[in-house]
Design an enzyme around this catalytic site. Structure first.
Site, short mmCIF file in Angstrom:
data_model
loop_
_atom_site.label_atom_id
_atom_site.label_comp_id
_atom_site.label_asym_id
_atom_site.label_seq_id
_atom_site.Cartn_x
_atom_site.Cartn_y
_atom_site.Cartn_z
N LYS A 117 100.01 38.10 -8.93
CA LYS A 117 98.70 38.18 -8.27
C LYS A 117 98.80 37.53 -6.91
CE LYS A 117 94.46 39.61 -9.40
NZ LYS A 117 94.09 40.55 -10.49
N1 GLU Z 1 93.43 44.04 -9.71
C1 GLU Z 1 93.48 44.86 -10.88
C2 GLU Z 1 93.58 44.00 -12.12
O1 GLU Z 1 93.16 42.87 -12.12
C3 GLU Z 1 94.56 45.94 -10.80
C4 GLU Z 1 95.97 45.43 -10.65
C5 GLU Z 1 96.99 46.53 -10.37
O2 GLU Z 1 96.66 47.69 -10.37
O3 GLU Z 1 98.15 46.14 -10.14
O4 GLU Z 1 94.00 44.43 -13.16
#
Ligand code: GLU
Length: 427
Positions: A117
């Site tokens: 993240k």
């Molecule tokens: N931000 C989204 C999540 O929390 C998608 C993450 C992604 O597609 O890599 O799952």
């Protein structure tokens, strides 16, 4: 050996969402297979965390600095994967927790990714479009050693979108001297994005809600839904509930809470929100105090905003039969216990909102193969993965008498630690 329990980067007093993730791991650790026990500590420590300084020149010439982060929580099952969040309250602790939840989520839906993240501590509403572009480009450049199509693949999260992904893709590609579409997902269609990605998280939230409801003999048609968050996830979820015959009776966003027991007009509300940047004053609904959102009579409650929204102060007021976690980490462990005691079923984030990353996986595969699928195919595959994963979690929760969150964590943690164990320790 007696090692200190808390790593140096967290204090006992204020450890934030990361502490919640640790508590969730602690709860399931004893339930994991004995052979995996020696590896549990892996989950308690992100593999690598990067903090970067992101200076940009504002339109008025002034130079300002923001703090950015990218965390790889775990890469045992594949490259890191997870979104980038722009928010004024982003902290390292939060990004660590979000990366941990990505590790579990990706394992639960069995996509071949680890968890990562990123984020920038910034209020993007205060920046112009060109300032936002410079911020995104400088951040991408600063984290470029961490990312790559087979290393770590960012995606949108709160306050980031396809345009931000396009800038990230372009910045990374300039550094590489070639166009690398697979370095991010959630891109515009014209740059190797995938059909169905925009609505994917909401679609997944709806599919898991529908599966849970069918186990509990709760019809969706005629059901009342309360949704916190009216961004990408909240809006798509609301729309899909309404398409299935439900009524969205309450929506809360940063600007306030609107209710209409007969059902809100979602399209009109979205138009109003985009034009006025607030829900206050929207037609055909009543503006109520934010506190009142939690006690709105409903069958489904979908928190689709920030962490720790359902907590010990409001969990006893929730009337819903099912809470479906569109957000990451919206329910604190204390609230989890209160809801369980009250017989309210919680469909946890690591499955409920996994639709986004599942279609991100499809996008990444399409970019690698340069062969693009139809929307029908994407939605059908998404539905199948989400409902199969949900059903496996439901079955384990029934068989071992545990909440859905624990069952999801047992499945997710086991997959991660099996990969970890069989890879062995380097060197
Ligand atoms: N931000 C989204 C999540 O929390 C998608 C993450 C992604 O597609 O890599 O799952």
């Amino acid at each position: 050996m007696n090692l200190p329990l808390l790593p140096s980067y967290i204090s006992k007093e204020n450890i934030g969402p990361w502490h919640i993730f640790l508590q969730q791991v602690e709860q399931v650790a004893p339930l994991l297979d004995k052979s995996l026990q020696p590896w549990v500590e892996t989950l308690r420590r992100p593999k690598r965390s990067l903090i970067v300084d992101v200076p940009i020149r504002l339109d008025n010439g002034e130079i300002v600095h923001f703090e950015g982060y990218r965390v790889h929580h775990n890469t045992s099952r594949g490259p890191g994967k997870g979104g980038v969040r722009f928010h004024q309250d982003v902290t390292l602790s939060e990004v660590m927790a979000l990366s941990g939840w990505m590790t579990i989520k990706n394992a639960v839906v069995n996509v071949p990714f680890g968890g990562a993240k990123g984020g920038i501590r910034v209020d993007p509403r205060l920046l112009s479009q060109s300032e936002l572009e410079r911020l995104t480009r400088r951040y991408t450049s600063e984290i470029s050693s961490m990312i790559g199509p087979d290393k770590d693949i960012p995606a949108p999260d709160m306050n980031t979108n396809a345009q931000v992904m396009a800038w990230m893709m372009d910045t990374y590609s300039m550094g590489e001297g070639r166009t690398v579409t697979g370095v991010v997902t959630g891109k515009p269609l014209s740059l190797g994005g995938s059909l169905g990605r925009q609505d994917a998280t909401g679609r997944g939230v709806f599919v898991t809600a529908r599966e849970a409801a069918s186990k509990m003999n709760l019809p969706i048609a005629g059901a009342r839904v309360a949704i916190q968050g009216f961004g990408n996830v909240g809006e798509a979820t609301a729309r899909m509930f309404v398409q299935a015959g439900a009524r969205v009776v309450a929506i809360q966003d940063v600007s306030g809470t609107v209710v209409n027991a007969a059902g809100l007009d979602l399209a009109a509300l979205k138009r109003y929100q985009l034009e006025n940047r607030t829900l206050s004053g929207a037609p055909d609904c009543e503006l109520v105090a934010n506190e009142d959102f939690w006690s709105v009579p409903c069958e489904f409650m979908v928190p689709a905003a920030l962490e720790s929204q359902i907590n010990r102060f409001n969990a006893d007021r929730i009337t819903a039969r099912i809470v479906v976690e569109g957000a990451n980490g919206p329910t604190t462990p204390e609230a989890d216990s209160i809801l369980a005691e009250r017989g309210i079923v919680v469909v946890p984030d690591v499955i409920a909102n996994a639709g986004g990353v599942t279609v991100s996986y499809f996008e990444w595969v399409q970019d690698f193969s340069n062969f693009f699928w139809s929307e029908e195919e994407i939605n059908a595959r998404l539905e199948r993965i989400m409902s199969d994963a949900f059903n496996a979690i439901w079955q384990m929760s029934q068989a071992r008498s545990m909440p859905l969150r624990s069952a999801a964590f047992v499945i997710g943690c086991s997959r991660v630690l099996e990969a970890r164990a069989i890879r062995g320790l380097y060197p």
